[in-house]
Motif scaffolding. Structure first.
Motif, mmCIF file in Angstrom:
data_model
loop_
_atom_site.group_PDB
_atom_site.id
_atom_site.type_symbol
_atom_site.label_atom_id
_atom_site.label_comp_id
_atom_site.label_asym_id
_atom_site.label_seq_id
_atom_site.Cartn_x
_atom_site.Cartn_y
_atom_site.Cartn_z
ATOM 1 N N MET A 1 0.572 -1.046 0.365
ATOM 2 C CA MET A 1 -0.188 0.157 -0.143
ATOM 3 C C MET A 1 0.991 1.256 -0.069
ATOM 4 N N ALA A 2 0.644 2.258 -0.459
ATOM 5 C CA ALA A 2 1.297 3.306 -0.686
ATOM 6 C C ALA A 2 1.052 4.961 0.393
ATOM 7 N N PRO A 3 2.294 5.404 0.771
ATOM 8 C CA PRO A 3 1.645 6.704 1.355
ATOM 9 C C PRO A 3 0.983 7.595 1.027
ATOM 10 N N VAL A 4 0.074 8.081 1.765
ATOM 11 C CA VAL A 4 -0.964 8.872 1.503
ATOM 12 C C VAL A 4 -0.134 9.659 2.043
ATOM 13 N N PRO A 5 -0.265 11.274 0.460
ATOM 14 C CA PRO A 5 0.456 12.590 1.371
ATOM 15 C C PRO A 5 -0.296 13.146 2.337
ATOM 16 N N ARG A 6 0.473 13.641 2.374
ATOM 17 C CA ARG A 6 0.340 14.961 4.005
ATOM 18 C C ARG A 6 -0.821 16.070 3.000
ATOM 19 N N ALA A 7 -2.235 15.981 3.273
ATOM 20 C CA ALA A 7 -2.653 17.687 2.910
ATOM 21 C C ALA A 7 -2.036 18.855 3.421
ATOM 22 N N ASN A 8 -1.689 19.743 2.569
ATOM 23 C CA ASN A 8 -0.848 20.834 2.972
ATOM 24 C C ASN A 8 -1.284 22.124 3.805
ATOM 25 N N ARG A 9 -0.703 22.300 4.823
ATOM 26 C CA ARG A 9 -0.897 22.933 6.219
ATOM 27 C C ARG A 9 -0.831 24.693 5.551
#
Length: 98
Positions: A1-9
């Motif tokens: 499973m690929a890592p989920v990118p973080r949302a821009n803060r």
């Protein structure tokens, strides 16, 4: 499973910075009167100054303060002949030195 990118803060708003090499004038009050103080980062300093507090050199490129007596205005020529270059610590300790 690929890592989920973080949302821009959103970054918090920061106060506007002075242009490089230029400081923001503020008034400092003390027992020795009111002073206009400008903090310099030192990036534009090309001369060696002598600190009136410790009588040591402030070499080019060193962050320091430019201080002159307050006359109630912030015009650039205000107190220009009375400007002195201080180390930050020396200006803060000026009341304890003499």
């Amino acid at each position: 499973m690929a890592p989920v990118p973080r949302a821009n803060r959103r970054r918090p708003e920061s106060p506007p910075r002075a242009p490089l090499g230029r400081g923001v004038d503020r008034t400092v009050s003390g027992p020795d009167g009111d002073w206009v103080v400008r903090e310099l980062r030192g990036t534009t300093s090309e001369k060696t100054y002598t600190c009136p507090g410790c009588r040591q050199d402030i070499p080019p490129g060193t962050p320091h303060l430019v201080v002159w007596p307050s006359r109630g205005t912030f015009s650039p020529g205000d107190g220009a002949t009375e400007r002195r270059h201080w180390h930050r610590a020396c200006f803060g300790a000026r009341g304890r030195r003499f």
